[in-house]
Enzyme design. Sequence first.
Site, PDB file in Angstrom:
ATOM      1  N   ARG A 233      -4.828 -10.461   7.562  1.00  0.00           N
ATOM      2  CA  ARG A 233      -3.885  -9.807   6.660  1.00  0.00           C
ATOM      3  C   ARG A 233      -2.575  -9.563   7.404  1.00  0.00           C
ATOM      4  NH1 ARG A 233      -6.086 -11.114   2.451  1.00  0.00           N
ATOM      5  NH2 ARG A 233      -7.081  -9.718   0.974  1.00  0.00           N
ATOM      6  N   GLU A 262       3.889 -10.140   1.190  1.00  0.00           N
ATOM      7  CA  GLU A 262       3.852 -11.440   0.493  1.00  0.00           C
ATOM      8  C   GLU A 262       4.301 -11.301  -0.960  1.00  0.00           C
ATOM      9  OE1 GLU A 262      -0.138 -12.864   0.962  1.00  0.00           O
ATOM     10  OE2 GLU A 262       0.016 -12.771   3.138  1.00  0.00           O
ATOM     11  N   HIS A 280      -0.120 -18.414   2.571  1.00  0.00           N
ATOM     12  CA  HIS A 280      -1.446 -17.805   2.298  1.00  0.00           C
ATOM     13  C   HIS A 280      -2.384 -18.790   1.570  1.00  0.00           C
ATOM     14  CE1 HIS A 280      -3.603 -13.685   1.689  1.00  0.00           C
ATOM     15  NE2 HIS A 280      -4.472 -14.668   1.902  1.00  0.00           N
TER      16      HIS A 280
END
Length: 320
Positions: A233, A262, A280
């Site tokens: 993360r 993000e 991602h």
Amino acid sequence: MTESQTTVLVPGRIHPRALERLKSAFTVIQTDPGAEMALSEDDKAKITGVATTNRMPAHWIGELPNLKVISNFGVGYDGVDAAFAASRGIIVTHTPDVLNDEVADTTIGLLINTVRRLPVAETYLRGGRWEKEGAFALSPLSLKNRHVGLLGLGRIGIEIARRLEPFKVKISYHTRNPREGVPYTYVPTLIELAQSVDTLISIIPATPETHKIINADVLSALGSNGVFINVGRGTSVDEDALMAALKSGTIAAAGLDVFYDEPRIPAGFFDLPNLSMLPHVASASVPTRNDMADLVVNNLIGWFRDGKVLTPVPETPVKG
Ligand code: A2R
């Protein structure tokens, strides 16, 4: 009540296969991104299940008086307030294991991209520069003889470690509790791990404890030959410290699949030649995302049909 009379809320977007299967099993209410809880009081009262992509904060949960189960798309569920849900007897599920291999494979790809600059080399070729300017510059770094430290050795971390073995690198790890029966060296603190390795891979969840734990001290301990990879993360990283470390040569290179905020990327990251970035995508293949979608739906079906979920999160009050 039959399953088709059970009302499931989808707040915002979800994987299309999950939505299709949810619609064939339940009465589904889907709300728009940005207006996730724009529901009548009647509808709020009807909703007993939620299927979400890592977003269900306490104040949303609090608006649904008859909610029984929240099924999260993703293994990380930091956007779902599982502790608050548990305090109300609401079950939370997630999608562990079905993505381990995909994420581990992507991690190895990102590591090699970062160390050997393969995406930059491809851009060089596609830009017609090979023919005009000659061979692409040798990569200053290599995976050969590296000592890799894993921050996190859970379901995904262990798969990354196993994949690293054939690369003949040394492997160490740090977690709060040593993992039994693994051939890798346990290091009791993150800073000691960073000091003892030259390549650090982060695969830990977003928790208050892991917030910005990859900081200036850790990067400095990793050193000038150091490579940092993050597939866990983005909140685990102090991105200002990382940018400074990449600019100054405190570490040699980094590869990131995840970011603090993000999909917003710090502007300075785009100018760093020693940073490899992915949007991602670690679990983002059609087969793996389909498996995750199925698990989201099967958890809800399991609960409403048999009173059992398949993959509850650890905080949840009822086990599967
Ligand atoms: O600390 P432990 O013994 O609970 O080990 C877990 C480790 N971990 C930590 N290590 C150091 N400091 C911490 N504060 C800390 N908190 C957790 O992370 C364990 O080895 C690992 C998590 O493993 P799993 O729960 O099996 O998660 P999985 O499936 O490997 O996925 C990791 C994360 C997800 O939460 C998403 O955020 C992302 O990867 O996709």
